[in-house]
Design a protein around this motif. Structure first.
Motif, PDB file in Angstrom:
ATOM      1  N   SER A 131       8.178 -11.428 -12.720  1.00 32.35           N
ATOM      2  CA  SER A 131       7.178 -11.736 -11.533  1.00 32.35           C
ATOM      3  C   SER A 131       7.793 -11.818 -10.355  1.00 32.35           C
ATOM      4  N   HIS A 132       8.707 -12.595 -10.136  1.00 37.74           N
ATOM      5  CA  HIS A 132       9.460 -12.892  -8.914  1.00 37.74           C
ATOM      6  C   HIS A 132       9.980 -11.516  -8.403  1.00 37.74           C
ATOM      7  N   PHE A 133      10.679 -10.985  -9.021  1.00 38.68           N
ATOM      8  CA  PHE A 133      11.358  -9.742  -8.933  1.00 38.68           C
ATOM      9  C   PHE A 133      10.278  -8.674  -8.363  1.00 38.68           C
ATOM     10  N   SER A 134       8.984  -8.662  -8.873  1.00 38.16           N
ATOM     11  CA  SER A 134       7.936  -7.683  -8.692  1.00 38.16           C
ATOM     12  C   SER A 134       7.501  -8.297  -6.994  1.00 38.16           C
ATOM     13  N   GLU A 135       7.229  -9.745  -7.051  1.00 39.12           N
ATOM     14  CA  GLU A 135       6.776 -10.280  -5.897  1.00 39.12           C
ATOM     15  C   GLU A 135       7.701 -10.126  -4.521  1.00 39.12           C
ATOM     16  N   ARG A 136       9.108 -10.028  -4.720  1.00 40.58           N
ATOM     17  CA  ARG A 136       9.613  -9.576  -3.538  1.00 40.58           C
ATOM     18  C   ARG A 136       9.743  -8.398  -3.052  1.00 40.58           C
ATOM     19  N   ILE A 137       9.433  -7.336  -4.071  1.00 45.25           N
ATOM     20  CA  ILE A 137       9.288  -6.101  -3.569  1.00 45.25           C
ATOM     21  C   ILE A 137       7.939  -5.860  -2.889  1.00 45.25           C
ATOM     22  N   GLU A 138       7.159  -6.302  -3.364  1.00 46.78           N
ATOM     23  CA  GLU A 138       5.655  -6.358  -2.871  1.00 46.78           C
ATOM     24  C   GLU A 138       5.814  -7.039  -1.192  1.00 46.78           C
ATOM     25  N   GLU A 139       6.422  -8.024  -1.238  1.00 42.43           N
ATOM     26  CA  GLU A 139       6.647  -8.757   0.121  1.00 42.43           C
ATOM     27  C   GLU A 139       7.157  -8.084   1.031  1.00 42.43           C
ATOM     28  N   PHE A 140       8.547  -7.269   0.557  1.00 43.52           N
ATOM     29  CA  PHE A 140       8.989  -6.396   1.339  1.00 43.52           C
ATOM     30  C   PHE A 140       7.969  -5.329   2.096  1.00 43.52           C
ATOM     31  N   ALA A 141       7.280  -4.528   1.232  1.00 42.25           N
ATOM     32  CA  ALA A 141       6.235  -3.667   1.846  1.00 42.25           C
ATOM     33  C   ALA A 141       5.081  -4.115   2.607  1.00 42.25           C
ATOM     34  N   GLU A 142       4.677  -5.432   2.409  1.00 45.44           N
ATOM     35  CA  GLU A 142       3.856  -5.995   3.225  1.00 45.44           C
ATOM     36  C   GLU A 142       4.432  -6.401   4.462  1.00 45.44           C
ATOM     37  N   GLN A 143       5.629  -6.602   4.583  1.00 44.70           N
ATOM     38  CA  GLN A 143       6.161  -7.292   5.825  1.00 44.70           C
ATOM     39  C   GLN A 143       7.072  -6.059   6.558  1.00 44.70           C
ATOM     40  N   ARG A 144       7.319  -4.859   5.856  1.00 47.09           N
ATOM     41  CA  ARG A 144       8.144  -3.672   6.513  1.00 47.09           C
ATOM     42  C   ARG A 144       7.165  -2.530   6.470  1.00 47.09           C
ATOM     43  N   ILE A 145       6.491  -1.990   5.699  1.00 43.42           N
ATOM     44  CA  ILE A 145       5.910  -0.824   5.578  1.00 43.42           C
ATOM     45  C   ILE A 145       4.484  -0.902   6.386  1.00 43.42           C
ATOM     46  N   ILE A 146       3.559  -1.983   6.040  1.00 43.87           N
ATOM     47  CA  ILE A 146       2.237  -2.137   6.729  1.00 43.87           C
ATOM     48  C   ILE A 146       2.481  -2.291   8.204  1.00 43.87           C
ATOM     49  N   PRO A 147       3.191  -3.375   8.698  1.00 43.79           N
ATOM     50  CA  PRO A 147       3.337  -3.603  10.062  1.00 43.79           C
ATOM     51  C   PRO A 147       3.784  -2.262  10.760  1.00 43.79           C
ATOM     52  N   TYR A 148       4.569  -1.574  10.153  1.00 42.56           N
ATOM     53  CA  TYR A 148       5.149  -0.258  10.774  1.00 42.56           C
ATOM     54  C   TYR A 148       3.854   0.572  10.929  1.00 42.56           C
ATOM     55  N   LEU A 149       3.261   0.857   9.824  1.00 43.87           N
ATOM     56  CA  LEU A 149       2.036   1.838   9.834  1.00 43.87           C
ATOM     57  C   LEU A 149       1.130   1.516  10.797  1.00 43.87           C
ATOM     58  N   CYS A 150       0.954   0.126  11.061  1.00 45.38           N
ATOM     59  CA  CYS A 150      -0.064   0.013  11.934  1.00 45.38           C
ATOM     60  C   CYS A 150       0.441  -0.044  13.453  1.00 45.38           C
ATOM     61  N   LYS A 151       1.758  -0.306  13.632  1.00 43.59           N
ATOM     62  CA  LYS A 151       2.365  -0.168  14.640  1.00 43.59           C
ATOM     63  C   LYS A 151       2.254   1.404  15.367  1.00 43.59           C
ATOM     64  N   THR A 152       2.410   2.273  14.336  1.00 47.69           N
ATOM     65  CA  THR A 152       2.666   3.678  14.744  1.00 47.69           C
ATOM     66  C   THR A 152       1.475   4.661  14.208  1.00 47.69           C
ATOM     67  N   ARG A 153       0.338   4.329  14.521  1.00 50.37           N
ATOM     68  CA  ARG A 153      -0.781   4.823  14.381  1.00 50.37           C
ATOM     69  C   ARG A 153      -0.860   6.311  14.270  1.00 50.37           C
ATOM     70  N   ARG A 154      -1.171   7.057  13.467  1.00 48.97           N
ATOM     71  CA  ARG A 154      -1.318   8.463  13.717  1.00 48.97           C
ATOM     72  C   ARG A 154      -2.630   8.874  13.965  1.00 48.97           C
ATOM     73  N   SER A 155      -2.859   9.905  14.837  1.00 49.62           N
ATOM     74  CA  SER A 155      -4.427  10.320  14.973  1.00 49.62           C
ATOM     75  C   SER A 155      -5.118  10.788  13.666  1.00 49.62           C
ATOM     76  N   LYS A 156      -6.029  10.545  13.544  1.00 50.08           N
ATOM     77  CA  LYS A 156      -6.871  10.698  12.329  1.00 50.08           C
ATOM     78  C   LYS A 156      -7.291  12.257  12.159  1.00 50.08           C
ATOM     79  N   ASP A 157      -7.026  12.944  13.462  1.00 51.94           N
ATOM     80  CA  ASP A 157      -7.229  14.396  13.373  1.00 51.94           C
ATOM     81  C   ASP A 157      -5.846  15.171  13.053  1.00 51.94           C
TER      82      ASP A 157
END
Length: 220
Positions: A131-157
């Motif tokens: 569970s700790h192994f899985s949680e640290r991987i999920e934390e990476f995604a939440e702190q690295r991938i999601i903010p990046y996606l929000c910062k570099t928003r692509r046009s919906k078109d």
């Protein structure tokens, strides 16, 4: 799942690379946090991956802080390696007392047999819980991938099926980490769906839609 409210559909292609071959990989020993270098022949074995990645300009690069991963990064994208961010959350699972052991050494140990039968529910002596192994991987995604996606928003078109138009992220990590990424975010996958070999690359397109993160496999 991640609870956010960032709106429309955005994506990033994450190139998940397992590090090159080490002596313990060759000897089929459990290798977690022990900091071993690559074998001398790993550079030749990684040459094909270097060729396939050489024309890709990565927007973000992350790497496990262990030597086998940083050395792999230097080989496969030497011109971009200086931009990489080290992240300890990308380390392999910590095998505890089983570190450096082989199946043949442990096969008659009852605790080892219990772990083999239920690796998600049983923790080896001195190891981290799954569970700790899985949680640290999920934390990476939440702190690295999601903010990046929000910062570099692509046009919906924008045509999100155009692979060349999607931002690209390189993550150099370990086999167990890649397997858990797939199990967590790839629909229908389980931990054993992908068994990446040393130097192998799995490309997942991560999509943030309606505040939820998911992935699909891309044939690069």
């Amino acid at each position: 799942m991640v609870n956010t409210s960032y709106g429309n559909r955005f994506s990033v292609d994450v190139y998940l690379v397992r590090h090159g071959l080490t002596i313990w990989n060759q000897q089929r020993r459990y290798l977690g946090h022990t900091d071993l270098p690559l074998l001398p022949e790993a550079k030749k074995e990684l040459a094909g991956l270097r060729t396939s990645l050489r024309l890709i300009q990565f927007d973000q690069i992350y790497v496990s802080d262990l030597a086998r991963c940083t050395e792999t990064l230097d080989i496969i994208v030497p011109e971009q390696a200086h931009r990489a961010v080290l992240d300890v959350r990308l380390r392999e699972y910590h095998f505890g007392e089983y570190e450096g052991q082989t199946y043949e050494m442990l096969q008659h140990d009852p605790k080892y047999r219990q772990w083999i039968d239920d690796p998600l529910g049983v923790t080896p002596p001195g190891a981290e819980t799954f569970s700790h192994f899985s949680e640290r991987i999920e934390e990476f995604a939440e702190q690295r991938i999601i903010p990046y996606l929000c910062k570099t928003r692509r046009s919906k078109d924008q045509d999100m099926d155009d692979h060349n138009e999607v931002p690209k992220m390189l993550v150099v990590t370990h086999g167990g980490v890649i397997r858990q990424w797939a199990a967590k975010w790839l629909d229908g996958a389980v931990f054993n769906t992908f068994m990446p070999r040393p130097g192998e690359c799995l490309v997942l397109r991560f999509i943030l839609s309606g505040g939820e993160l998911s992935a699909q496999k891309i044939d690069d």
